[in-house]
Design a protein around this motif. Structure first.
Motif, PDB file in Angstrom:
ATOM      1  N   ILE A 105       1.521  13.624  -9.418  1.00  0.00           N
ATOM      2  CA  ILE A 105       1.455  12.169  -9.244  1.00  0.00           C
ATOM      3  C   ILE A 105       2.023  11.778  -7.880  1.00  0.00           C
ATOM      4  CG2 ILE A 105       2.001   9.943 -10.310  1.00  0.00           C
ATOM      5  CD1 ILE A 105       2.575  11.446 -12.918  1.00  0.00           C
ATOM      6  N   ASP A 152       1.842  14.466 -23.340  1.00  0.00           N
ATOM      7  CA  ASP A 152       1.912  15.769 -22.675  1.00  0.00           C
ATOM      8  C   ASP A 152       1.003  16.812 -23.344  1.00  0.00           C
ATOM      9  OD1 ASP A 152       2.904  17.107 -20.478  1.00  0.00           O
ATOM     10  OD2 ASP A 152       4.712  17.842 -21.487  1.00  0.00           O
ATOM     11  N   MET A 176       5.902  10.778 -22.608  1.00  0.00           N
ATOM     12  CA  MET A 176       5.738  12.235 -22.762  1.00  0.00           C
ATOM     13  C   MET A 176       5.091  12.611 -24.096  1.00  0.00           C
ATOM     14  SD  MET A 176       6.218  13.980 -20.163  1.00  0.00           S
ATOM     15  CE  MET A 176       5.558  12.680 -19.144  1.00  0.00           C
ATOM     16  N   GLU A 222       8.140  23.654 -19.020  1.00  0.00           N
ATOM     17  CA  GLU A 222       7.748  24.344 -20.251  1.00  0.00           C
ATOM     18  C   GLU A 222       6.243  24.566 -20.357  1.00  0.00           C
ATOM     19  OE1 GLU A 222       8.053  21.140 -20.032  1.00  0.00           O
ATOM     20  OE2 GLU A 222       6.180  20.526 -20.981  1.00  0.00           O
ATOM     21  N   ILE A 243      10.708  28.265 -12.223  1.00  0.00           N
ATOM     22  CA  ILE A 243      10.719  27.264 -11.142  1.00  0.00           C
ATOM     23  C   ILE A 243      11.190  27.911  -9.841  1.00  0.00           C
ATOM     24  CG2 ILE A 243      11.108  25.245 -12.631  1.00  0.00           C
ATOM     25  CD1 ILE A 243      14.089  25.375 -11.664  1.00  0.00           C
ATOM     26  N   LYS A 246      -2.921  22.359 -22.180  1.00  0.00           N
ATOM     27  CA  LYS A 246      -1.497  22.235 -22.533  1.00  0.00           C
ATOM     28  C   LYS A 246      -1.315  21.259 -23.684  1.00  0.00           C
ATOM     29  CE  LYS A 246       2.879  20.418 -20.623  1.00  0.00           C
ATOM     30  NZ  LYS A 246       3.606  19.975 -19.409  1.00  0.00           N
ATOM     31  N   ASP A 287      12.516  22.205 -18.735  1.00  0.00           N
ATOM     32  CA  ASP A 287      11.513  21.138 -18.579  1.00  0.00           C
ATOM     33  C   ASP A 287      10.242  21.654 -17.890  1.00  0.00           C
ATOM     34  OD1 ASP A 287      10.459  18.638 -18.823  1.00  0.00           O
ATOM     35  OD2 ASP A 287      11.619  17.741 -17.185  1.00  0.00           O
ATOM     36  N   ASP A 345       7.456  15.998 -24.869  1.00  0.00           N
ATOM     37  CA  ASP A 345       8.252  16.737 -23.884  1.00  0.00           C
ATOM     38  C   ASP A 345       9.529  15.969 -23.570  1.00  0.00           C
ATOM     39  OD1 ASP A 345       9.237  18.361 -21.927  1.00  0.00           O
ATOM     40  OD2 ASP A 345       7.693  17.879 -20.424  1.00  0.00           O
ATOM     41  N   THR A 360      -1.118  18.389 -18.169  1.00  0.00           N
ATOM     42  CA  THR A 360      -0.238  17.398 -17.526  1.00  0.00           C
ATOM     43  C   THR A 360       0.979  18.193 -17.057  1.00  0.00           C
ATOM     44  OG1 THR A 360       0.619  17.004 -19.750  1.00  0.00           O
ATOM     45  CG2 THR A 360      -0.977  15.397 -18.900  1.00  0.00           C
ATOM     46  N   LEU A 361       0.803  18.943 -15.960  1.00  0.00           N
ATOM     47  CA  LEU A 361       1.781  19.995 -15.675  1.00  0.00           C
ATOM     48  C   LEU A 361       2.967  19.550 -14.825  1.00  0.00           C
ATOM     49  CD1 LEU A 361       2.070  22.872 -16.645  1.00  0.00           C
ATOM     50  CD2 LEU A 361       1.143  23.662 -14.479  1.00  0.00           C
ATOM     51  N   THR A 362       2.723  18.710 -13.800  1.00  0.00           N
ATOM     52  CA  THR A 362       3.850  18.392 -12.906  1.00  0.00           C
ATOM     53  C   THR A 362       3.887  16.928 -12.479  1.00  0.00           C
ATOM     54  OG1 THR A 362       2.617  18.884 -10.852  1.00  0.00           O
ATOM     55  CG2 THR A 362       3.772  20.724 -11.896  1.00  0.00           C
ATOM     56  N   GLY A 363       5.093  16.396 -12.406  1.00  0.00           N
ATOM     57  CA  GLY A 363       5.280  15.073 -11.819  1.00  0.00           C
ATOM     58  C   GLY A 363       4.841  15.085 -10.353  1.00  0.00           C
ATOM     59  N   ALA A 381      -1.534  15.259 -14.666  1.00  0.00           N
ATOM     60  CA  ALA A 381      -0.312  14.540 -15.061  1.00  0.00           C
ATOM     61  C   ALA A 381      -0.491  13.029 -14.911  1.00  0.00           C
ATOM     62  CB  ALA A 381       0.868  15.029 -14.230  1.00  0.00           C
ATOM     63  N   LYS A 387      15.201  15.199 -19.995  1.00  0.00           N
ATOM     64  CA  LYS A 387      14.693  14.173 -19.088  1.00  0.00           C
ATOM     65  C   LYS A 387      15.518  12.897 -19.207  1.00  0.00           C
ATOM     66  CE  LYS A 387       9.762  15.435 -19.248  1.00  0.00           C
ATOM     67  NZ  LYS A 387       9.594  15.734 -17.821  1.00  0.00           N
TER      68      LYS A 387
HETATM   69  N1  BES Z   1       5.133  17.152 -18.624  1.00  0.00           N
HETATM   70  C1  BES Z   1       5.856  17.226 -17.403  1.00  0.00           C
HETATM   71  C2  BES Z   1       5.046  16.741 -16.185  1.00  0.00           C
HETATM   72  C3  BES Z   1       4.697  15.287 -16.176  1.00  0.00           C
HETATM   73  C4  BES Z   1       5.531  14.384 -15.554  1.00  0.00           C
HETATM   74  C5  BES Z   1       3.522  14.838 -16.729  1.00  0.00           C
HETATM   75  C6  BES Z   1       5.187  13.041 -15.517  1.00  0.00           C
HETATM   76  C7  BES Z   1       3.167  13.496 -16.697  1.00  0.00           C
HETATM   77  C8  BES Z   1       4.012  12.596 -16.081  1.00  0.00           C
HETATM   78  C9  BES Z   1       6.286  18.675 -17.150  1.00  0.00           C
HETATM   79  O1  BES Z   1       6.535  19.445 -18.266  1.00  0.00           O
HETATM   80  C10 BES Z   1       7.539  18.624 -16.354  1.00  0.00           C
HETATM   81  O2  BES Z   1       8.526  18.182 -16.895  1.00  0.00           O
HETATM   82  N2  BES Z   1       7.501  19.101 -15.115  1.00  0.00           N
HETATM   83  C11 BES Z   1       8.624  19.105 -14.267  1.00  0.00           C
HETATM   84  C12 BES Z   1       8.712  20.457 -13.636  1.00  0.00           C
HETATM   85  C13 BES Z   1       9.985  20.710 -12.891  1.00  0.00           C
HETATM   86  C14 BES Z   1      11.135  20.890 -13.874  1.00  0.00           C
HETATM   87  C15 BES Z   1       9.821  21.950 -12.039  1.00  0.00           C
HETATM   88  C16 BES Z   1       8.413  18.045 -13.203  1.00  0.00           C
HETATM   89  O3  BES Z   1       7.295  17.884 -12.740  1.00  0.00           O
HETATM   90  O4  BES Z   1       9.374  17.340 -12.885  1.00  0.00           O
END
Ligand code: BES
Ligand code: MN
Ligand code: ZN
Length: 498
Positions: free
Chosen positions: A377, A285, A282, A346, A431, A262, A344, A267, A371-374, A462, A274
């Motif tokens: 973490i 990302d 970001m 994306e 989503i 990715k 978001d 982002d 780094t797909l999803t918060g 992520a 956000k």
């Molecule tokens: N790039 C983020 C995920 C991310 C969050 C990476 C924190 C590193 C640290 C991703 O594009 C994102 O925004 N994901 C959303 C998805 C949600 C809208 C379904 C998320 O995880 O909140």
């Protein structure tokens, strides 16, 4: 990037001309004992080094560095005692223990010109990786005077193995550390300088220099070929998206591996914007893309007997009058349609295009990292990647991630979550509309684009890709380069075992 020069020595490390001698310590009762390799240094202290360290309160635990002035007992002015922590059950110190201790020692020596380490007698490869990565600095954006980076580290040769084997190990370990540092450099470059076109050019330069075939698809080429996910996500930015394709054909290649990462260079979340707090992070990302570019280059440098084809989508996710919106339906590369419910989410959209394109090459394995999803973490913390995909490859990669010390854990793709991605309007939505299991839902979304029956793995980094906390082991602040070492070890494993 600045990495120290690393060279093997076969002379007594205690007598080396250096500013500091690095040794290892381990917990012993209330104090420490010396790890193998420290004997000569102890002799120079008349056998009293442990007493000195204990008086200073040393514990031998992970990330502890205790410095002792030598007062002329050795050519070096300082002994740097780095904690390895307790050895494992078999009484052996793991590679990761050596890597972390070496990294902590190297970090503590910023500003020192030259060091010698004996940790290389415990594990040469780990000492090289840990030392180089701990010494890594990225300060090209500071205008003032900079710290002198640790410029040179001599490595005491291990007792076992031949000099030739040691040189081979050193060379490979330096190549791996350079690949991690390359990924870190890309991640740490701010987003006003690293955007899709400039990232693509850097990937082209790195790839071409290593002898890879590199192709960069610009926005016109992307439109012609129908990369609806990449164009949708990238459409809000004046900095138009790119897809980079890098191909390495190794000697006697019997397996073909598709790599995908990715590459969101920033982002903002887009129209589903956000919150402001920590949004600057970001800029990382694109860590998955950075790891993939670095790994493709590394594959060529280490001459793996494999074919490796990297497909790297790059876009900036911005809100604007030309941005895609919640409610849009995108037609992805290959024709599937996606209803966008949140701009978001994306990463999965640019990855879907890349996965379909990569599938056309008919690889034996498809390996994707992002780094797909918060939620990654939230579920696994900041240091453990979430690993999803087809059962066997997922478990294989999880075992490798653990062994490399980068860390990762296998996660499921629960079927009931797939139904929550159903869309009334399009083939699928981006989503689920609820927050439960959203790391896994993202994995299920990606699965829709993977060719039937192809072994695949999705590594959500992520948390692990970026260190916003304190430095630890061989990991400083900023981009970490995770999962480059896992990817390298996976390629080596596929080259050997298919
Ligand atoms: N790039 C983020 C995920 C991310 C969050 C990476 C924190 C590193 C640290 C991703 O594009 C994102 O925004 N994901 C959303 C998805 C949600 C809208 C379904 C998320 O995880 O909140
Ligand atoms: Mn996002
Ligand atoms: Zn993102």
């Amino acid at each position: 990037m600045t990495l120290p020069k690393l060279a093997l020595i076969s002379t007594d490390p205690a007598q080396a001309q250096a500013d500091a001698v690095i040794i290892g310590t381990m917990p012993d009762g209330d104090g420490v004992r010396l790890a193998p390799g420290g004997e000569a240094v102890d002799t120079a202290f008349g056998g009293g080094l442990v007493e000195v360290l204990n008086t200073l309160g040393a514990t031998g635990k992970t990330d502890e560095v205790v410095k002792v002035p030598t007062l002329g007992r050795l050519p070096a002015g300082l002994v740097v005692a780095a904690g390895l922590d307790q050895p494992g059950q078999a009484g052996t110190v793991s590679a990761e223990q050596v890597r972390r201790a070496s990294g902590a020692a190297a970090r503590s020596l910023a500003g020192t010109a030259r060091a010698v380490t004996v940790l290389s007698t415990v594990d040469l490869q780990a000492a090289v990786e840990g030392t180089a990565l701990g010494a890594y600095t990225f300060d090209g954006y500071k205008s003032g005077s900079r710290d002198t980076p640790l410029a040179r580290v001599d490595l005491a040769s291990p007792d076992t193995g031949t000099a030739r084997e040691h040189r081979t190990t050193l060379k490979a370990a330096i190549a791996i550390a350079e690949a991690v540092a390359t990924a870190r450099d890309l991640i740490n470059t701010p987003p006003n300088d690293l955007y899709p076109a400039s990232f693509a050019e850097r990937a082209r330069a790195l790839g071409t220099a290593a002898g890879l075939e590199v192709e960069v698809l610009d926005e016109k080429a992307l439109r012609r070929a129908g990369y609806g996910g990449v164009l949708g996500v990238g459409g809000g930015s004046v900095r138009q998206p790119r897809v980079v394709r890098m191909r390495y054909r190794g000697p006697k290649a019997r397996r073909k591996v598709a790599l995908i990462g990715k590459g969101i260079t920033f982002d903002t979340g887009g129209i589903s914007i956000k919150p402001a707090s920590h949004m600057e992070e970001m800029s990382s990302d694109m860590s998955g893309a950075a790891a993939i570019v670095a790994t493709a280059v590394l594959a060529a440098k280490l001459k793996y007997p494999l074919e490796v084809v990297a497909t790297v989508p790059m876009a900036e996710n911005m809100p604007s009058g030309t941005a895609y919106r919640p409610g849009d339906v995108l037609t992805m590369y290959g024709g599937k349609t996606v209803e966008v419910l949140n701009t978001d989410a994306e990463g999965r959209l640019i990855l879907a295009d890349a996965i379909v394109r990569a599938g056309e090459d008919e690889p034996d394995y498809l390996v994707e990292t992002s780094t797909l999803t918060g939620a990654q973490i939230v579920s696994l913390g900041r240091r453990t990647a979430g690993i999803m995909g087809s059962d066997e490859l997922r478990d294989r990669v999880a075992a490798i991630a653990k062994a490399t010390g980068e860390g990762g854990w296998p996660m499921p793709l629960p079927e009931e979550l797939r139904a929550d991605l159903d869309s009334k309007l399009a083939d699928i939505a981006n989503i689920t509309g609820h927050r439960w299991g959203s790391m896994l839902a993202a994995g299920l979304f990606l699965r829709e684009f993977v060719p039937q029956g192809l072994p695949w793995v999705h590594i959500d980094v992520a948390g692990p890709a970026f260190n916003s906390g304190s430095p630890w082991g061989y990991t400083g602040k900023g981009g970490t380069g995770v999962p480059v070492r896992t990817l390298a070890a996976l390629l080596a494993d596929i080259a050997e075992n298919g």
